[in-house]
Write a protein that holds these residues in place. Structure first.
Motif, PDB file in Angstrom:
ATOM      1  N   GLU A   1       2.282   2.499   6.880  1.00  0.00           N
ATOM      2  CA  GLU A   1       2.277   1.173   5.968  1.00  0.00           C
ATOM      3  C   GLU A   1       0.908   1.406   5.290  1.00  0.00           C
ATOM      4  OE1 GLU A   1       3.021  -2.448   8.445  1.00  0.00           O
ATOM      5  OE2 GLU A   1       3.803  -0.713   9.835  1.00  0.00           O
ATOM      6  N   ASN A   2      -0.123   1.947   5.789  1.00  0.00           N
ATOM      7  CA  ASN A   2      -1.395   2.211   4.921  1.00  0.00           C
ATOM      8  C   ASN A   2      -1.424   3.442   4.007  1.00  0.00           C
ATOM      9  OD1 ASN A   2      -3.906   0.576   4.368  1.00  0.00           O
ATOM     10  ND2 ASN A   2      -4.855   2.705   5.288  1.00  0.00           N
TER      11      ASN A   2
ATOM     12  N   ARG B   1       0.641  -1.097   0.003  1.00  0.00           N
ATOM     13  CA  ARG B   1      -0.115   0.104  -0.060  1.00  0.00           C
ATOM     14  C   ARG B   1       0.764   1.230   0.007  1.00  0.00           C
ATOM     15  NH1 ARG B   1      -5.484  -1.125   1.176  1.00  0.00           N
ATOM     16  NH2 ARG B   1      -5.671   1.068   1.416  1.00  0.00           N
ATOM     17  N   THR B   2       1.942   1.057   0.402  1.00  0.00           N
ATOM     18  CA  THR B   2       3.036   2.218   0.587  1.00  0.00           C
ATOM     19  C   THR B   2       4.414   1.792   0.566  1.00  0.00           C
ATOM     20  OG1 THR B   2       3.457   2.384   3.046  1.00  0.00           O
ATOM     21  CG2 THR B   2       1.331   3.545   2.322  1.00  0.00           C
TER      22      THR B   2
ATOM     23  N   THR C   1       5.660  -7.128   2.817  1.00  0.00           N
ATOM     24  CA  THR C   1       5.290  -7.655   1.540  1.00  0.00           C
ATOM     25  C   THR C   1       5.871  -9.032   1.401  1.00  0.00           C
ATOM     26  OG1 THR C   1       7.375  -6.679   0.361  1.00  0.00           O
ATOM     27  CG2 THR C   1       5.289  -5.534   0.257  1.00  0.00           C
ATOM     28  N   THR C   2       6.712  -9.541   2.484  1.00  0.00           N
ATOM     29  CA  THR C   2       7.126 -10.788   2.530  1.00  0.00           C
ATOM     30  C   THR C   2       6.644 -11.658   3.931  1.00  0.00           C
ATOM     31  OG1 THR C   2       9.062 -10.570   3.734  1.00  0.00           O
ATOM     32  CG2 THR C   2       9.116 -10.167   1.336  1.00  0.00           C
ATOM     33  N   LEU C   3       6.492 -13.105   3.806  1.00  0.00           N
ATOM     34  CA  LEU C   3       5.965 -13.749   5.074  1.00  0.00           C
ATOM     35  C   LEU C   3       7.265 -13.540   6.210  1.00  0.00           C
ATOM     36  CD1 LEU C   3       4.246 -15.669   6.483  1.00  0.00           C
ATOM     37  CD2 LEU C   3       5.508 -17.565   5.121  1.00  0.00           C
ATOM     38  N   ASP C   4       8.483 -13.567   5.850  1.00  0.00           N
ATOM     39  CA  ASP C   4       9.334 -13.402   6.724  1.00  0.00           C
ATOM     40  C   ASP C   4       9.121 -11.979   7.520  1.00  0.00           C
ATOM     41  OD1 ASP C   4      10.528 -15.924   6.436  1.00  0.00           O
ATOM     42  OD2 ASP C   4      12.038 -15.246   5.123  1.00  0.00           O
TER      43      ASP C   4
END
Length: 249
Positions: A190-191, A161-162, A167-170
């Motif tokens: 982050e949003n 979103r920003t 953006t990763t599972l880790d």
């Protein structure tokens, strides 16, 4: 037991104990009343269908109490229940406060209450936000086990979103570990760029954390440390709301 305890109070005590203790002896111990009194009250509750006696003698909720519980739940207005606690939190922290509910893989804002600041957050009641980009969403995700987290990521993905979105599972797993330790989550722009939040989960009567509470501000006004200083007020409000929704503090 106080001699001043009324018949109505005794009935309510026995009814409450019967909801959580199946055996007659357990109910007697829980309410600390004479066995004869407990037996008389239970007999009336059974006759009125508030309690049933299951196979083996255990006392369980009867059709009347289940029907009333369903009616009561249908009439619950979360916004009305939480508003006094939200108003108090806004007065203490002087920031915008949101209450959200999990809906699938998103958080839906149910309540937004602003402070007296001259600006307003770019949010609205009814807005849907990905779980992984919101403080409320991450606080709720932190209550799930690793397998559930992986299923969520495989199903929903981690869309950006920003520039600061996870953006990763880790990355998400590392953040959720911190949230579990601290008891609260951050949204670090982050949003929405320039907007920061601190949030925590709220349990309902089922014991599940489907609701959450957050404090929002501008990154220019509050640092992460200043938001963290509001965590005590945030968690107290969340505990009060949890209790109001029938959950354990």
């Amino acid at each position: 037991m106080s001699e001043a305890t009324t018949a109505s109070e005794k009935t309510l005590m026995v009814l409450e104990a019967a909801m959580t203790h199946g055996r007659f002896s357990e109910i007697v111990t829980a309410v600390n009343l004479p066995k004869a009194t407990v037996h008389r009250i239970l007999t009336t509750l059974v006759e009125r269908d508030f309690i049933q006696v299951a196979d083996g003698g255990a006392h369980v909720p009867g059709p009347k109490i289940l029907s009333l519980a369903g009616v009561a739940y249908d009439r619950v207005d979360i916004s009305t229940i939480v508003q006094p606690y939200i108003d108090d939190l806004v007065r203490r922290v002087q920031c915008t406060v949101h209450v959200g509910v999990r809906s699938g893989d998103e958080i839906i804002y149910l309540v937004r209450t602003d402070s007296d600041k001259p600006y307003r957050m770019p949010s609205r009641v009814g807005a849907a936000i990905p779980l992984h980009t919101s403080a409320i969403g991450k606080a709720i995700l932190a209550r799930l086990d690793d397998d559930a987290i992986e299923r969520f990521v495989n199903r929903a993905g981690l869309p950006r979103r920003t520039a600061r979105s996870l953006t990763t599972l880790d990355e998400l797993r590392a953040e959720l570990a911190d949230i579990r330790e601290d008891g609260y989550a951050f949204d670090r722009e982050e949003n929405v760029p320039g907007v920061v939040c601190i949030g925590t989960a709220v349990r309902d009567h089922t014991g599940h954390s489907n609701y959450g509470l957050s404090i929002s501000s501008l990154a220019l006004e509050h640092t992460e440390g200043q938001l963290a200083a509001m965590a005590g007020d945030l968690r107290k409000a969340a505990a009060d709301i949890t209790h109001a929704l029938g959950g354990d503090r």
